[in-house]
Design an enzyme around this catalytic site. Sequence first.
Site, PDB file in Angstrom:
ATOM      1  CB  THR A   1       0.891  -6.070  13.358  1.00 60.67           C
ATOM      2  OG1 THR A   1      -0.058  -5.884  14.413  1.00 60.67           O
ATOM      3  CG2 THR A   1       0.913  -7.533  12.951  1.00 60.67           C
TER       4      THR A   1
ATOM      5  CB  ALA B   1      -6.943 -11.426  13.989  1.00 62.24           C
ATOM      6  CG  LEU B   2      -6.647  -7.326  11.010  1.00 60.94           C
ATOM      7  CD1 LEU B   2      -5.761  -6.318  10.297  1.00 60.94           C
ATOM      8  CD2 LEU B   2      -7.381  -6.672  12.162  1.00 60.94           C
TER       9      LEU B   2
ATOM     10  CB  THR C   1      -8.266  -1.562   5.617  1.00 59.35           C
ATOM     11  OG1 THR C   1      -8.675  -2.941   5.743  1.00 59.35           O
ATOM     12  CG2 THR C   1      -9.476  -0.714   5.261  1.00 59.35           C
ATOM     13  CB  ALA C   2      -4.137  -5.023   3.796  1.00 61.54           C
ATOM     14  NE  ARG C   3       1.771  -2.962   5.914  1.00 61.42           N
ATOM     15  CZ  ARG C   3       1.111  -2.805   7.047  1.00 61.42           C
ATOM     16  NH1 ARG C   3      -0.134  -2.350   7.017  1.00 61.42           N
ATOM     17  NH2 ARG C   3       1.674  -3.099   8.197  1.00 61.42           N
TER      18      ARG C   3
ATOM     19  CD  GLU D   1       0.671   4.173   3.754  1.00 58.39           C
ATOM     20  OE1 GLU D   1      -0.402   3.720   3.333  1.00 58.39           O
ATOM     21  OE2 GLU D   1       1.213   3.760   4.810  1.00 58.39           O
TER      22      GLU D   1
ATOM     23  CG  HIS E   1      -1.741   3.564   7.133  1.00 64.24           C
ATOM     24  ND1 HIS E   1      -0.687   3.029   6.436  1.00 64.24           N
ATOM     25  CD2 HIS E   1      -2.113   2.615   8.016  1.00 64.24           C
ATOM     26  CE1 HIS E   1      -0.412   1.810   6.895  1.00 64.24           C
ATOM     27  NE2 HIS E   1      -1.284   1.539   7.864  1.00 64.24           N
ATOM     28  CB  VAL E   2      -6.792   6.758  10.136  1.00 65.79           C
ATOM     29  CG1 VAL E   2      -5.786   7.898  10.067  1.00 65.79           C
ATOM     30  CG2 VAL E   2      -7.884   6.945   9.084  1.00 65.79           C
TER      31      VAL E   2
END
Length: 317
Positions: free
Chosen positions: A74, A157-158, A232-234, A263, A284-285
Site C-alpha cells: 500500500t 480501512a484498518l 502496527t502502522a509505521r 527495518e 512487521h508481520v
Amino acid sequence: MSAHHVVFLDRASLKAKVRTPSFGGRYVEHAKTAPEQVVERLKGATVAITNKVPLREEVLAQLPDLKMIAVAATGYDVIDVPACRARGIAVANIRNYAVHTVPEHAFALILALRRNILAYRQDVEAGVWQKSDQFCFFTHDIGDLHGATLGIIGEGALGQGTAKIARGFGMEVLFADHEPPKMPGVEFTPLDEVLARSDVISLHCPLTPSTRNLIGLAEFRKMKRNALLINTARGGLVDEAALITALDEGLIAGAGFDVLTVEPPRNGHPLLDVRRPNFILTPHVAWASDGAMQFLADQLIDNVELWAAGTPQHLVT
C-alpha cells in the site's frame, strides 16, 4: 495490445503464489535486487514490480521503456512519484488487502498485554504456580476489554476494522482528530482528550511529515498510567526513545509494536534490548497472514493486467 516485458524486482518479499500476467510477453522474477542491479535488470522492461526496491529519478532517467510501476504494497514511498508523473509512468499500489489481518494482530497484542499473558507465562516457567498455596496466583493485574476505551489514530480501512473488533468486545471507541485529512462521516475527538481517556491507543495512520513522532514524551505524560500503546502502522509515528522512557518510568502500562523506524534492524536497535513482559515487538508481520498476502498477490497482477488493457485501477499518479 502490444507485448510487455514485466520484471518483479523482489519476489522473495511476498510469500504467495503470483500468477503470470495473462497478456503474454516476457515475465521475469528476481528474488531480491540490490540498488546497483536495478537499471540492468529493468533495461527494456515496460512494467516494474517492486515492494521495497526504490525507484528514484536517477534510475528512472535510465529506463526510457518503463511505462508502469506496480507496487506490491500500500505504501509507495520507495517510488519517486513526481518523477513518474513527469515521465508519464503509471504507478499503482495495493488497496484494502490487510483489512482483517492488521486489526487482528493489533488485538492479539492488546489481549496479550491487557491480560499480562507474557508475565504469567514467565511466572509459570519460573515455577511460581507450582509454589502457590491456591489453585491459581495473582502476581499481575488482568484487565477486561469490555467497558474499556480504545483510542484510534487513523480512520481508514484498518482503523475502521480495529474499531469493529473493539465494539465486539464491548469497548468504547474514540477516533482522534489529527492530520492528514479525515474520513467524512466519522465522529472525531480531540487528540489530547483521546490520550487522556483511552485505556488502549492503537495507531493506524500513515507516516507523513505531520505524523512523524506523533507520540512523544509529552503525549505519554497525558496518557493513563494503565494505558497500552499499540503500533502496527509505521515506526516513525512514535519517538522510540520516549517510548523506552515511558516504559521505564511507568508512564504507561505497556506497548505492542510491529514496526521500527529502521527495518530490518541490522545494526541493533534500542527496542530490541527492551526485554520486559509488558512490551511485545513483532517483526512487521501484522499484514502478513497467508490470506492477506494471496489477496495482495492477486490484486498486484490485476493492477498490471488492467493497466495493460487500458482500464487502470489504484493509480497514485
